[in-house]
Design a protein around this motif. Structure first.
Motif, mmCIF file in Angstrom:
data_model
loop_
_atom_site.group_PDB
_atom_site.id
_atom_site.type_symbol
_atom_site.label_atom_id
_atom_site.label_comp_id
_atom_site.label_asym_id
_atom_site.label_seq_id
_atom_site.Cartn_x
_atom_site.Cartn_y
_atom_site.Cartn_z
ATOM 1 N N VAL A 1 -8.579 -1.929 -13.685
ATOM 2 C CA VAL A 1 -8.242 -0.626 -13.102
ATOM 3 C C VAL A 1 -6.736 -0.357 -13.258
ATOM 4 C CG1 VAL A 1 -8.226 0.688 -10.944
ATOM 5 C CG2 VAL A 1 -10.199 -0.752 -11.515
ATOM 6 N N TYR A 2 -5.957 -1.407 -13.109
ATOM 7 C CA TYR A 2 -4.502 -1.289 -13.234
ATOM 8 C C TYR A 2 -4.048 -1.295 -14.699
ATOM 9 C CZ TYR A 2 -3.918 -2.262 -8.214
ATOM 10 O OH TYR A 2 -3.952 -2.197 -6.847
ATOM 11 N N TYR A 3 -4.345 -2.397 -15.402
ATOM 12 C CA TYR A 3 -3.709 -2.610 -16.713
ATOM 13 C C TYR A 3 -4.418 -1.876 -17.833
ATOM 14 C CZ TYR A 3 -1.616 -5.921 -13.613
ATOM 15 O OH TYR A 3 -0.995 -6.459 -12.528
ATOM 16 N N ASN B 1 -5.266 6.401 -9.817
ATOM 17 C CA ASN B 1 -4.166 5.915 -8.979
ATOM 18 C C ASN B 1 -3.443 4.753 -9.663
ATOM 19 O OD1 ASN B 1 -5.414 7.585 -7.114
ATOM 20 N ND2 ASN B 1 -5.544 6.065 -5.494
ATOM 21 N N GLU B 2 -4.221 3.686 -9.908
ATOM 22 C CA GLU B 2 -3.580 2.420 -10.290
ATOM 23 C C GLU B 2 -3.132 2.375 -11.754
ATOM 24 O OE1 GLU B 2 -2.630 0.900 -7.958
ATOM 25 O OE2 GLU B 2 -4.025 1.340 -6.321
ATOM 26 N N GLY B 3 -3.912 2.992 -12.637
ATOM 27 C CA GLY B 3 -3.496 3.032 -14.032
ATOM 28 C C GLY B 3 -2.193 3.810 -14.176
ATOM 29 N N PHE B 4 -2.098 4.920 -13.458
ATOM 30 C CA PHE B 4 -0.898 5.757 -13.536
ATOM 31 C C PHE B 4 0.313 5.066 -12.898
ATOM 32 C CE2 PHE B 4 -2.017 10.226 -14.900
ATOM 33 C CZ PHE B 4 -3.308 9.956 -15.314
ATOM 34 N N ALA B 5 0.099 4.423 -11.755
ATOM 35 C CA ALA B 5 1.235 3.751 -11.086
ATOM 36 C C ALA B 5 1.717 2.572 -11.930
ATOM 37 C CB ALA B 5 0.835 3.299 -9.685
ATOM 38 N N THR B 6 0.789 1.877 -12.586
ATOM 39 C CA THR B 6 1.190 0.777 -13.473
ATOM 40 C C THR B 6 1.931 1.327 -14.686
ATOM 41 O OG1 THR B 6 -0.722 -0.509 -12.743
ATOM 42 C CG2 THR B 6 0.332 -1.203 -14.801
ATOM 43 N N LEU C 1 0.830 -1.201 0.000
ATOM 44 C CA LEU C 1 0.000 0.000 0.000
ATOM 45 C C LEU C 1 0.867 1.256 0.000
ATOM 46 C CD1 LEU C 1 -2.982 0.909 0.069
ATOM 47 C CD2 LEU C 1 -2.774 1.050 2.548
ATOM 48 N N GLU C 2 0.385 2.258 -0.790
ATOM 49 C CA GLU C 2 1.163 3.475 -1.016
ATOM 50 C C GLU C 2 1.002 4.500 0.103
ATOM 51 O OE1 GLU C 2 -1.413 2.292 -2.855
ATOM 52 O OE2 GLU C 2 -2.710 3.889 -3.575
ATOM 53 N N THR C 3 1.045 4.061 1.359
ATOM 54 C CA THR C 3 0.887 4.981 2.480
ATOM 55 C C THR C 3 1.859 6.161 2.301
ATOM 56 O OG1 THR C 3 2.218 3.330 3.650
ATOM 57 C CG2 THR C 3 -0.107 3.366 4.113
ATOM 58 N N LEU D 1 8.808 0.714 -7.182
ATOM 59 C CA LEU D 1 8.551 1.784 -8.146
ATOM 60 C C LEU D 1 7.053 2.113 -8.188
ATOM 61 C CD1 LEU D 1 7.830 2.659 -11.297
ATOM 62 C CD2 LEU D 1 9.814 3.686 -10.194
ATOM 63 N N HIS D 2 6.223 1.079 -8.184
ATOM 64 C CA HIS D 2 4.766 1.263 -8.231
ATOM 65 C C HIS D 2 4.286 2.125 -7.059
ATOM 66 C CE1 HIS D 2 0.543 -0.114 -9.076
ATOM 67 N NE2 HIS D 2 0.420 0.169 -7.788
ATOM 68 N N GLU D 3 4.690 1.745 -5.851
ATOM 69 C CA GLU D 3 4.217 2.490 -4.670
ATOM 70 C C GLU D 3 4.818 3.898 -4.627
ATOM 71 O OE1 GLU D 3 1.757 1.092 -3.569
ATOM 72 O OE2 GLU D 3 2.128 -1.004 -4.088
ATOM 73 N N LEU D 4 6.036 4.043 -5.116
ATOM 74 C CA LEU D 4 6.629 5.384 -5.197
ATOM 75 C C LEU D 4 5.841 6.251 -6.188
ATOM 76 C CD1 LEU D 4 8.916 7.439 -4.531
ATOM 77 C CD2 LEU D 4 10.049 6.580 -6.598
ATOM 78 N N ALA D 5 5.477 5.690 -7.335
ATOM 79 C CA ALA D 5 4.733 6.455 -8.346
ATOM 80 C C ALA D 5 3.406 6.963 -7.783
ATOM 81 C CB ALA D 5 4.503 5.595 -9.587
ATOM 82 N N HIS D 6 2.808 6.181 -6.869
ATOM 83 C CA HIS D 6 1.568 6.623 -6.227
ATOM 84 C C HIS D 6 1.758 7.925 -5.445
ATOM 85 C CE1 HIS D 6 -1.442 3.606 -6.999
ATOM 86 N NE2 HIS D 6 -0.745 2.611 -6.487
ATOM 87 N N GLN D 7 2.974 8.236 -5.043
ATOM 88 C CA GLN D 7 3.163 9.466 -4.266
ATOM 89 C C GLN D 7 2.734 10.677 -5.092
ATOM 90 O OE1 GLN D 7 3.859 9.036 -0.981
ATOM 91 N NE2 GLN D 7 3.842 6.863 -1.539
#
Ligand code: ARG
Ligand code: ZN
Length: 474
Positions: free
Chosen positions: A401-403, A340-345, A299-301, A317-323
């Motif tokens: 939502v992700y891919y 959130n998820e499309g962009f982090a992916t 989780l991108e806390t 990298l994924h959780e960092l991108a969520h920042q």
């Protein structure tokens, strides 16, 4: 405390009766109850109406030996209407006392709603302070998709996490991403334990009672689902990225060796993200690594993502991108999860591309073709529903939502070219920095920023039912 001609409680019985029938209290303030939910399309009872929180000051004393939490939450909020009562989202635990503006307040609980009735009505625009004292053994909550959040005990500690609505299991609040606030989170634990939360460590002190008090400060706004409280026997390492972002990694010893290679790349990732998406939004970055199996997801806390077992490079990298995407620019509702998820992916694809690996276009093609040699997730049901319209709350963290969310971004890039596409990503992060945005905000922004009408991309890829088949606008 303010003085008013009438206190609500002091109104004589007859006048009170008239007040009830006329809807007027006789005092100078005319309050009405704040709404018990914000009507989120997926979590209608999440969040509350009538006020916005400015700051949470949480003081949590936790004992891992018996799982007891003894806590005080001080919530500073601004009334957006006259309020005779307002709600907080809160689940489990025992409320011992509630005060508003220093005066004892009446309260009652029903399910996950804590209704607070201040001694005096609050005026529209008034900034008011609510203190809730509570204690007990916080519990996990089960998500609509059956995963666990809220308060989770681990091998040698515990973690409080909250996507989408678990934070109410460990502190009362306005638990919807549209209400962001600053935080001070203080965790007091037995000596020998580390306690980690969002933002920067303002102080660490040993108390006379053999406990250690960790005070964490988050100066940038945060959605409550991104708050974290982590207790464990972590190995802590600190550092700084080349451009000066402070680093704080807390890793359980059993996962330290396996986590080291991916975490060693965090400084480089922060610098890379700053180049691609604009300045890193926060003053600190890092990671919290629990034993494998503690949670069923990462989780991108905010500032310090949580991992369950040693993460690989892609996950860090994924959780960092969520920042940038999720934490700084947060969704307006849970329907906007693909932002959130499309962009982090997509960030994972871009990181690979920029390092000479598989390009974003190759990932896109692999998903279209179901080519699992490129990405095992290409076999997932990424086209099961349109990313901007998950069928229900149990689907907001599913593959489309992700891919398919990431594929939407690649479709835009195909249409507008690299220069405009990367200006769009940076502009989006800058324009909504520390705020909230919806899918409609994004599509309008993308059309305007690129000077193109991308309606076909939205119709087919973002909102369309069925499996898109070609890379062209069909
Ligand atoms: N936002 C997390 C991530 O992608 C995943 C959270 C999953 N939560 C869930 N209830 N399934 O990093
Ligand atoms: Zn994610």
């Amino acid at each position: 405390m303010k003085h008013r001609a009438f206190s609500r409680l002091a109104v004589p019985a007859a006048a009170a009766l008239i007040a009830l029938t006329t809807g007027c209290t006789g005092s100078t303030v005319h309050g009405r109850p704040g709404a018990s939910g914000l009507r989120d399309p997926y979590f209608p009872k999440a969040g509350n109406g009538g006020y916005q929180v400015e700051h949470y000051d949480l003081d949590l004393d936790y004992d891992p030996a018996d799982g007891e939490l003894n806590a005080t939450a001080v919530i500073t909020a601004r009334a957006e209407q006259g309020l005779s009562s307002f709600n907080l989202d809160f689940s489990g635990l025992r409320v011992e006392e509630v005060t508003v503006q220093g005066a004892a307040a009446r309260y009652n609980r029903s399910g996950r709603e804590l209704t607070v009735r201040p001694a005096e009505d609050l005026e529209k625009g008034e900034v008011f302070r609510t203190e809730v004292d509570y204690r007990g053994k916080p519990q996990p909550l089960t998500d609509p998709d059956r995963s666990k959040e809220g308060w989770i005990t681990t091998d040698d500690g515990a973690v409080g996490v909250g996507e989408p609505v678990g934070s109410m299991a460990w502190f009362p609040g306005n638990h919807h991403p549209s209400d962001k606030a600053t935080y001070d989170i203080t965790l007091t634990v037995p000596k020998g334990y580390e306690a980690v939360s969002n933002g920067e460590l303002a102080s660490r002190t040993d108390t006379a009672e053999g406990r250690t008090r960790f005070s964490w400060h988050s100066p940038q706004p945060m959605a409550s689902y991104l708050a974290v409280a982590a207790v464990g026997k972590f190995k802590v390492t600190t550092g700084r990225t080349p451009s000066g972002v402070a680093l704080y990694d807390a890793v359980v010893p059993g996962e330290a060796a396996k986590s080291a290679p991916a975490l060693a790349r965090l400084p480089e990732m922060v610098e890379w993200g700053s180049g691609r998406f604009g300045p890193y939004p926060f003053g600190t970055a890092g990671a919290i690594v629990f034993p494998e199996g503690s949670l069923t997801y990462a989780l991108e806390t905010q500032t310090k993502p949580v991992f369950s077992g040693a993460p690989d490079e892609k996950l860090v990298l994924h959780e960092l991108a969520h920042q940038w995407f999720g934490d700084s620019v947060s969704p307006k509702s849970w329907k906007d999860m693909w932002l959130n998820e499309g962009f982090a992916t997509y960030a994972e694809w871009l990181w690979s591309e920029d390092r000479g690996g598989t390009t974003a276009q190759q990932y896109f093609d692999a998903f279209l073709a179901g080519d699992t040699d490129v990405d095992p997730e290409a076999a997932s049901d990424w086209a099961a529903f349109p990313p901007a319209a998950p069928p229900g709350p149990e689907e907001i963290s599913e593959a489309p939502v992700y891919y398919r969310g990431a594929m939407v971004l690649q479709r835009i890039r195909q249409e507008v070219g690299d220069e405009k596409f990367f200006a769009l990503l940076r502009g989006w992060a800058a324009d909504h920095r520390y705020g909230n945005a919806s899918t409609a905000d994004f599509t309008a922004y993308a059309d305007q920023k690129t000077g193109r009408d991308l309606k076909k991309v939205w119709d087919v890829w973002l909102y369309g039912e069925g499996r898109p088949t070609a890379r062209a606008t069909s």
